[in-house]
Design a protein around this motif. Sequence first.
Motif, PDB file in Angstrom:
ATOM      1  N   VAL A   1       8.129   2.093  -9.242  1.00 26.05           N
ATOM      2  CA  VAL A   1       8.980   1.124  -8.544  1.00 26.05           C
ATOM      3  C   VAL A   1       8.186  -0.122  -8.156  1.00 26.05           C
ATOM      4  O   VAL A   1       8.586  -1.249  -8.455  1.00 26.05           O
ATOM      5  CB  VAL A   1       9.635   1.764  -7.296  1.00 26.05           C
ATOM      6  CG1 VAL A   1      10.343   0.707  -6.444  1.00 26.05           C
ATOM      7  CG2 VAL A   1      10.643   2.843  -7.716  1.00 26.05           C
ATOM      8  N   PHE A   2       7.045   0.050  -7.488  1.00 18.61           N
ATOM      9  CA  PHE A   2       6.293  -1.121  -7.006  1.00 18.61           C
ATOM     10  C   PHE A   2       5.643  -1.939  -8.120  1.00 18.61           C
ATOM     11  O   PHE A   2       5.561  -3.174  -7.996  1.00 18.61           O
ATOM     12  CB  PHE A   2       5.288  -0.723  -5.924  1.00 18.61           C
ATOM     13  CG  PHE A   2       5.967  -0.537  -4.593  1.00 18.61           C
ATOM     14  CD1 PHE A   2       6.452  -1.626  -3.890  1.00 18.61           C
ATOM     15  CD2 PHE A   2       6.160   0.723  -4.068  1.00 18.61           C
ATOM     16  CE1 PHE A   2       7.114  -1.467  -2.685  1.00 18.61           C
ATOM     17  CE2 PHE A   2       6.824   0.900  -2.868  1.00 18.61           C
ATOM     18  CZ  PHE A   2       7.305  -0.206  -2.162  1.00 18.61           C
TER      19      PHE A   2
ATOM     20  N   HIS B   1      -1.853   4.962  -2.693  1.00 18.81           N
ATOM     21  CA  HIS B   1      -2.715   4.149  -3.564  1.00 18.81           C
ATOM     22  C   HIS B   1      -1.897   3.010  -4.169  1.00 18.81           C
ATOM     23  O   HIS B   1      -2.371   1.868  -4.254  1.00 18.81           O
ATOM     24  CB  HIS B   1      -3.336   5.017  -4.657  1.00 18.81           C
ATOM     25  CG  HIS B   1      -4.341   4.281  -5.493  1.00 18.81           C
ATOM     26  ND1 HIS B   1      -4.849   4.801  -6.671  1.00 18.81           N
ATOM     27  CD2 HIS B   1      -4.919   3.054  -5.362  1.00 18.81           C
ATOM     28  CE1 HIS B   1      -5.707   3.927  -7.200  1.00 18.81           C
ATOM     29  NE2 HIS B   1      -5.763   2.867  -6.428  1.00 18.81           N
ATOM     30  N   THR B   2      -0.658   3.300  -4.574  1.00 21.46           N
ATOM     31  CA  THR B   2       0.196   2.253  -5.153  1.00 21.46           C
ATOM     32  C   THR B   2       0.518   1.172  -4.112  1.00 21.46           C
ATOM     33  O   THR B   2       0.480  -0.021  -4.415  1.00 21.46           O
ATOM     34  CB  THR B   2       1.499   2.857  -5.699  1.00 21.46           C
ATOM     35  OG1 THR B   2       1.191   3.993  -6.510  1.00 21.46           O
ATOM     36  CG2 THR B   2       2.264   1.857  -6.539  1.00 21.46           C
ATOM     37  N   LEU B   3       0.827   1.587  -2.886  1.00 19.35           N
ATOM     38  CA  LEU B   3       1.080   0.617  -1.813  1.00 19.35           C
ATOM     39  C   LEU B   3      -0.158  -0.247  -1.566  1.00 19.35           C
ATOM     40  O   LEU B   3      -0.059  -1.465  -1.401  1.00 19.35           O
ATOM     41  CB  LEU B   3       1.485   1.342  -0.525  1.00 19.35           C
ATOM     42  CG  LEU B   3       2.904   1.908  -0.481  1.00 19.35           C
ATOM     43  CD1 LEU B   3       3.062   2.890   0.675  1.00 19.35           C
ATOM     44  CD2 LEU B   3       3.929   0.776  -0.340  1.00 19.35           C
ATOM     45  N   ALA B   4      -1.332   0.398  -1.552  1.00 20.95           N
ATOM     46  CA  ALA B   4      -2.576  -0.339  -1.338  1.00 20.95           C
ATOM     47  C   ALA B   4      -2.807  -1.348  -2.470  1.00 20.95           C
ATOM     48  O   ALA B   4      -3.195  -2.498  -2.229  1.00 20.95           O
ATOM     49  CB  ALA B   4      -3.753   0.628  -1.237  1.00 20.95           C
ATOM     50  N   TRP B   5      -2.551  -0.902  -3.705  1.00 22.71           N
ATOM     51  CA  TRP B   5      -2.701  -1.767  -4.884  1.00 22.71           C
ATOM     52  C   TRP B   5      -1.799  -2.998  -4.767  1.00 22.71           C
ATOM     53  O   TRP B   5      -2.214  -4.130  -5.059  1.00 22.71           O
ATOM     54  CB  TRP B   5      -2.370  -0.953  -6.136  1.00 22.71           C
ATOM     55  CG  TRP B   5      -2.176  -1.730  -7.394  1.00 22.71           C
ATOM     56  CD1 TRP B   5      -3.150  -2.214  -8.223  1.00 22.71           C
ATOM     57  CD2 TRP B   5      -0.919  -2.113  -7.987  1.00 22.71           C
ATOM     58  NE1 TRP B   5      -2.578  -2.873  -9.293  1.00 22.71           N
ATOM     59  CE2 TRP B   5      -1.223  -2.824  -9.166  1.00 22.71           C
ATOM     60  CE3 TRP B   5       0.419  -1.913  -7.628  1.00 22.71           C
ATOM     61  CZ2 TRP B   5      -0.219  -3.346  -9.993  1.00 22.71           C
ATOM     62  CZ3 TRP B   5       1.408  -2.433  -8.441  1.00 22.71           C
ATOM     63  CH2 TRP B   5       1.090  -3.133  -9.612  1.00 22.71           C
ATOM     64  N   LYS B   6      -0.577  -2.779  -4.321  1.00 25.75           N
ATOM     65  CA  LYS B   6       0.390  -3.885  -4.214  1.00 25.75           C
ATOM     66  C   LYS B   6       0.051  -4.798  -3.035  1.00 25.75           C
ATOM     67  O   LYS B   6       0.082  -6.032  -3.165  1.00 25.75           O
ATOM     68  CB  LYS B   6       1.808  -3.305  -4.062  1.00 25.75           C
ATOM     69  CG  LYS B   6       2.921  -4.339  -4.100  1.00 25.75           C
ATOM     70  CD  LYS B   6       3.063  -4.991  -5.457  1.00 25.75           C
ATOM     71  CE  LYS B   6       4.185  -6.025  -5.451  1.00 25.75           C
ATOM     72  NZ  LYS B   6       4.105  -6.931  -6.598  1.00 25.75           N
TER      73      LYS B   6
ATOM     74  N   LYS C   1       7.901  -8.029  -8.150  1.00 27.57           N
ATOM     75  CA  LYS C   1       6.985  -9.166  -8.282  1.00 27.57           C
ATOM     76  C   LYS C   1       6.652  -9.814  -6.938  1.00 27.57           C
ATOM     77  O   LYS C   1       5.652 -10.516  -6.822  1.00 27.57           O
ATOM     78  CB  LYS C   1       7.601 -10.212  -9.219  1.00 27.57           C
ATOM     79  CG  LYS C   1       7.760  -9.751 -10.663  1.00 27.57           C
ATOM     80  CD  LYS C   1       8.390 -10.868 -11.489  1.00 27.57           C
ATOM     81  CE  LYS C   1       8.511 -10.497 -12.950  1.00 27.57           C
ATOM     82  NZ  LYS C   1       9.141 -11.587 -13.736  1.00 27.57           N
ATOM     83  N   ASN C   2       7.489  -9.601  -5.922  1.00 31.21           N
ATOM     84  CA  ASN C   2       7.294 -10.270  -4.622  1.00 31.21           C
ATOM     85  C   ASN C   2       5.975  -9.888  -3.969  1.00 31.21           C
ATOM     86  O   ASN C   2       5.438  -8.799  -4.203  1.00 31.21           O
ATOM     87  CB  ASN C   2       8.423  -9.888  -3.653  1.00 31.21           C
ATOM     88  CG  ASN C   2       9.798 -10.216  -4.165  1.00 31.21           C
ATOM     89  OD1 ASN C   2      10.214  -9.695  -5.193  1.00 31.21           O
ATOM     90  ND2 ASN C   2      10.523 -11.043  -3.442  1.00 31.21           N
TER      91      ASN C   2
ATOM     92  N   ILE D   1      18.176  -3.206  -2.246  1.00 29.95           N
ATOM     93  CA  ILE D   1      18.045  -2.042  -3.130  1.00 29.95           C
ATOM     94  C   ILE D   1      16.890  -2.321  -4.089  1.00 29.95           C
ATOM     95  O   ILE D   1      16.896  -3.318  -4.807  1.00 29.95           O
ATOM     96  CB  ILE D   1      19.352  -1.770  -3.892  1.00 29.95           C
ATOM     97  CG1 ILE D   1      20.488  -1.463  -2.894  1.00 29.95           C
ATOM     98  CG2 ILE D   1      19.171  -0.600  -4.871  1.00 29.95           C
ATOM     99  CD1 ILE D   1      21.850  -1.255  -3.532  1.00 29.95           C
ATOM    100  N   LEU D   2      15.895  -1.451  -4.062  1.00 26.13           N
ATOM    101  CA  LEU D   2      14.727  -1.575  -4.933  1.00 26.13           C
ATOM    102  C   LEU D   2      15.071  -1.000  -6.311  1.00 26.13           C
ATOM    103  O   LEU D   2      16.113  -0.359  -6.486  1.00 26.13           O
ATOM    104  CB  LEU D   2      13.544  -0.827  -4.328  1.00 26.13           C
ATOM    105  CG  LEU D   2      13.192  -1.130  -2.867  1.00 26.13           C
ATOM    106  CD1 LEU D   2      11.946  -0.349  -2.460  1.00 26.13           C
ATOM    107  CD2 LEU D   2      12.980  -2.614  -2.638  1.00 26.13           C
TER     108      LEU D   2
END
Length: 423
Positions: free
Chosen positions: A302-303, A13-18, A307-308, A212-213
Motif C-alpha cells: 500500500v505505502f 519498516h515500511t512506515l520508516a522507509w516512507k 506518492k504523498n 481511502i488508501l
Amino acid sequence: MNILILGSGGREHTLAWKIAQSPKLSKLYVAPGNAGTSQLAQNVAIAGDDFKAIKEFVVENAIEMVVVGPEDPLVKGVHDFFLSDKDLNQVGVIGPEKLAATLEGSKQFAKEFMMRHNIPTAAYQSFTSKDLEEGYRFLESLQPPYVLKADGLAAGKGVLILKDLEEAKKQLRAMLLEAKFGNASTTVVIEEFLDGIELSCFVLTDGESYKILPEAKDYKRIGEGDTGLNTGGMGAISPVPFADGAFMQKVEERIVKPTVDGLKKDKIPYQGFIFIGLIKVGDEPKVIEYNVRMGDPETEVVFPRIKNDLLTVFEAVGNKTLKDVTLEIDERIAVTVMTVSAGYPEAYGKGKEITGLDAIGNSLVFHAGTTEKDGKIVTNGGRVISITSYGENTEEALAKSYDSLKDFHFEGMYYRKDIGFDL
C-alpha cells in the motif's frame, strides 16, 4: 519533526522507509525496530506497551509525533496515555484511543457496532463457558463450514473455519473451557460462513473526514493454493483486479462512510487507520472484521503506491484537515512475497544468518523478523523478510519479486511460489 514509530515488523519498516523520504523529518526513531529499520532510523530498546519508558524517551528526545504500528499498544490505551499526561498531550499520535481500538480488541464489540449502523456482515451469536450448550445448538442450526472467532486479540490466529460439526463443537469447547487462545477466547463469536473472495480496504481518518488508501489482497495460509495453517500473511497484491470502481463505490457508500459516521454518532473519537477486512460475495461487499492499524504484509504494497509526503498527510490527521489532502497513487501494480522461518506458523528457530540482501537491486526489501548480532543480520521471527516489486501488471511485478528472492538466503527459508494465483 522528530518522529517515533512503535513496532518491530515489516509494517513498521515500511512506515520508516516512507517517513524517511519526508523533507519535514529531522530525526526518526523506531521502538524496538529490527535490522531493517536500523538502516533508516535509530532503534530504541523499548517495548510498545512500556508506556513509562515511552514517555521518558518522548520527553527527552522532543518527539513531536508517535506513529503506532501494531494493535497491542492501541488496545492497551497508548493514545489515551498521551492525552491524559500534561507532558505528552501536545504530541501527535497516529492511532485510535482505547475505546475505538475495541473494534479490533473485541469481535463482539465490532459486530454490535456493525449491526447498530447497518453495515453488511455475517450473521452471528456470541457465547461464553456458561452457554456452551447454546453454542452447540447454534452450530447445529448453521450450514458448514463453521466459523469460530476468539473475541479478543490472538495474534491473528484466533479464527477457526471447520467443515465438520463435531470438530466445531470440540473446538468451541476447547476455546471456552480449556482456554485454547487464553483470555482471548473467554467469549467466542460463531458466524455464518460467507463464500466469496477476500480483500483489505484501508481508511485513514482524522475523526471528521477520511481518505481511502489503495486496497490490497493478502494471502494468509502457509501452503500453496491457500492450504494449511493461517499465518500473519505470506504475501499481498495492490491494486486488487476484482475490486473495480463500481465495487469500491459500494464499499465506500455501504461500509466506509457508515463506519466513520457511526464512530461519530457513538462519540468514539478516531485518529488513525481503519483496516476493513472485506469479502466480495457475488458483487456485494461484506465486512469480516475491523482492525485499528495497517495490515502486514499489506502495508508493504500500500505505502509503496502512495506518492504523498506521509508526514504531511499525518499532520493533516492531527490538525483535522485531512479533507484538504489529495492522495496521489502510483498506478503500477505492487506485490510483496514474505519469506518465513522453517516450522512457521508453529515452532521455529531464530538466529539464522541472512546473506545476500545487498545483491537485491530490482525490488524493495522490508525486514519483518530480523535483528543484528555480531555484525550480522539474523532471523528473529516467523516472518523474516518481505520482497516488494512494482510492475505494469501482476505477472511482471511477481516475476521481479521471485527473481529477487533468489539473491538472498537463510537456513530453512520458505515462501509461497503462488502469490496471486487466484487473480
